[in-house]
Design a protein around this motif. Structure first.
Motif: not given
Lengths: 411, 260
Positions: B24-44
């Protein structure tokens, strides 16, 4: 007959106009001396070198030209150039070390009661006030670089200070490290364009009681409190960028008592408050982008008949903050990144209205301490319930035609 | 204790749920980064998810594991092993395996998107540290609940209720008291109230690091002064550690007195 007279005058001027050269081993080796021997229409060509002079008074229609950027060092004493002449110009100088005072407004260049002057391509370093213009008209200030080392508001001056003037054109200047980058008080029919104002202690640009002006294509970055426009009418603000004005009491743009203004195509990025609006009426906000601000727009009372159209609101902590139950402002056709509605008929306009004021932003207005709960699950829940059935936020405050894709995005 | 820890970790690693959680976390991480590619936004975005999910999964998992391995525990209790070792072994086992799922599941996508080359690494590390703390805290709390009742349904219900209280109801009460007492200076109170709830504490810790503190105005200044400095960081991490230690002490009292 009139043409004759005109030709006569032109010829007369051109016959008498001469160029006076100043350099360290010329006959004339100070600027003051050159001015004292000059006449109306003369050009004074100052060669490279360091001239330790201040309190240079100019009351003739002359042109000062610096060759290879000569340095005029005021040695932290007082005002360096004092101009009281029409048809005057100064260009190509480096003017530095203006005196500091708590009583007098010492400036690198003081222009007083003059008309038709140009100030171009100069460098002002370590100034108290940079260029100070009072009761003057039809001036051009272009391509200057003004820097100061202001530490706090009480003992610092403004980069470009204009007072009781009109028809000024301020273009392509760079201002940093002062109290207010550019300051206008009682200035009419002037345009401020393509300037960069950054790292100033207070405002990047400050308008007071100045009507019928416009400023456009400027950049205001990392100033104490961005840009303040106060007590002015008929101001046009377009294509400006307000960026990183981030801090406890910072805004991109502060509007106070502004009537009939036009705010178009501006860019507000990462400011604590994008626009803070107080007592402003009949202001049109069109095509602006608000990106990653704390509050995109914060209304604090007495605002009527403002129109928000075709703006982008993206990833702001709060899109809109509103402190009254009454709404007389119109929001229509904006793009809201938090809009969750749908567009079944595929016309680019969302079928469900969007309510930009969240319950939490209302609560925060009442008790600022509640902001501690930002991004907590509970807050999301109450926001959702308020969205479904508004109780605390103005019932008619909504965007009835939210657009589905960003409007004219610069990126 | 290590033997027990090893057993319970291997037991959990064989279990399907750990994998589901990890994936779940793996998928979440990849999807988040795939969707906006911006690490700082993904962190929020990730912060929002971690603050809700890790406590929930921690409490549910803790209770479930206790009830499921109850027979094995009873078997162990019949052996000449001290109770301390058995329970702390189990507790550490489950907390570690959950933390492992979290750290690996989110770490892999972020590292593969170039985390080490950005400045977001500190925020991200803080996020993982906070997430791990929440795991340890909520597993300990749920073990306490499971130890106090033998009724599976009841235990599960209490665990969910505890999660609901700490993540939603507490904030509600907090907000209501802020509104009620808005005439008084509230910054000390809100500081105190924040420390008392591990989820709020974690949230504020991350928010302040993400420089949202400028929004907080005066209260923000107080918070920043407290949490922003090295001392504040140590203090708040200590507060989180205390949130692990106290439930553990309570747990020890419980299982030493419990009649199996």
């Amino acid at each position: 007959m009139r043409i004759f007279l005109f030709l006569f005058v032109i010829m007369g001027v051109s016959l008498h106009a001469k160029t006076i050269e100043v350099c360290s081993d010329c006959d004339i080796n100070t600027i003051k001396e050159a001015i004292s021997v000059s006449e109306n229409g003369d050009t004074i060509l100052v060669n490279t070198g360091i001239y330790r002079e201040s309190n240079i008074k100019i009351s003739k229609e002359i042109h000062l030209i610096g060759k290879n950027s000569p340095v005029v060092d005021g040695e932290n004493k007082e005002t360096i150039f004092i101009v009281n002449a029409n048809n005057f110009s100064i260009s190509g100088f480096t003017i530095k070390n203006v005196g500091k005072s708590y009583v007098k407004d010492y400036a690198a260049l003081l222009v007083s009661k003059s008309k038709y002057f140009t100030i171009t391509n100069n460098k002002f370093e370590n100034v108290f006030f940079g260029v100070l213009i009072e009761k003057s008209h039809f001036g051009i200030i272009r391509n200057n670089h003004i820097t100061g080392i202001a530490k706090d508001e009480a003992n610092s001056g403004n980069g470009l200070h204009m007072w009781h003037s009109s028809n000024m054109r301020v273009e392509l200047n760079y201002v940093s490290g002062l109290r207010d980058g550019i300051y206008l008080e009682f200035v009419k029919k002037s345009s401020i364009s393509n300037n960069t104002s950054e790292n100033n202690i207070r405002y990047g640009l400050h308008f007071m009681f100045s009507n019928d002006d416009e400023y456009h294509h400027n950049e205001f970055i990392n100033n104490g409190a961005g840009v303040a426009v106060m007590f002015s009418k008929y101001i046009e603000m377009h294509h400006n960028t307000f960026q990183y004005n981030w801090g406890m009491a910072s805004y991109g743009l502060l509007l106070k008592e502004i009537y009939d203004a036009q705010i178009e195509n501006n860019y507000f990025v990462q400011n604590t408050i994008g626009i803070n609006v107080e007592n402003c009426s009949r202001v049109n906000y069109v095509n602006n982008s608000f990106i990653r601000n704390g509050w995109a727009v914060k209304f604090s009372g007495g605002c009527y008949k403002n129109i928000f159209e075709l703006n982008n609101f993206m990833n702001n902590s709060f899109d809109l903050s509103y402190n009254s139950q009454l709404n007389d402002n119109r929001f229509e056709g904006n793009y809201w990144s938090e809009y969750t509605g749908y567009d079944l008929d595929d016309n680019g306009i969302g079928d469900v209205p969007y309510r930009p004021v969240k319950l939490f932003s209302y609560v925060v207005n009442q008790t600022p301490e509640a902001l501690v709960l930002l991004r907590s699950l509970f807050v999301d829940i109450i926001n959702f319930s308020e969205k479904v059935s508004p109780v605390f936020t103005p019932n008619n405050l909504m965007d009835t035609k939210p657009v589905m894709i960003r409007v004219n995005d610069r990126n | 204790m290590y033997k027990i820890l090893k057993y319970s970790i291997f037991d959990l690693l064989r279990s399907r749920w750990s994998y589901v959680y990890f994936l779940f976390y793996l998928l979440l991480g990849f999807v988040l980064l795939f969707l906006n590619n911006d690490l700082s936004k993904a962190v929020i975005t990730l912060m929002n998810i971690i603050l809700v999910l890790t406590p929930l999964i921690g409490s549910a998992f803790g209770v479930m594991y206790y009830y499921n391995s109850k027979e094995f525990t009873e078997l162990l209790l019949a052996q000449p092993i001290r109770r301390n070792k058995i329970f702390f072994g189990q507790y550490t086992g489950i907390s570690l395996s959950l933390t492992l799922s979290l750290v690996l599941g989110l770490g892999i996508p972020f590292v593969s998107y170039g985390l080490f080359r950005t400045s977001e690494i500190f925020d991200f590390t803080l996020l993982l540290i906070v997430g791990s703390f929440l795991n340890f805290i909520f597993v300990a709390l749920s073990y306490n609940i499971a130890l106090s009742t033998d009724n599976k349904i009841k235990g599960f219900g209490y665990a969910i209720l505890m999660w609901l209280f700490l993540s939603v109801i507490y904030d509600g009460l907090f907000l209501i008291s802020l509104l009620m007492f808005s005439d008084y200076p509230l910054d000390q109170f809100s500081l105190f109230a924040t420390i008392l709830n591990p989820i709020d504490l974690s949230r504020i810790l991350i928010l302040l690091k993400l420089d949202i503190s400028a929004l907080l105005g005066y209260t923000g200044a107080v918070f920043r002064k407290f949490f922003g400095t090295g001392l504040g960081m140590i203090l708040s991490l200590t507060a989180l550690s205390l949130w692990v230690v106290f439930p553990l002490l309570l747990m020890r009292r419980k299982f030493n007195r419990k009649d199996f």
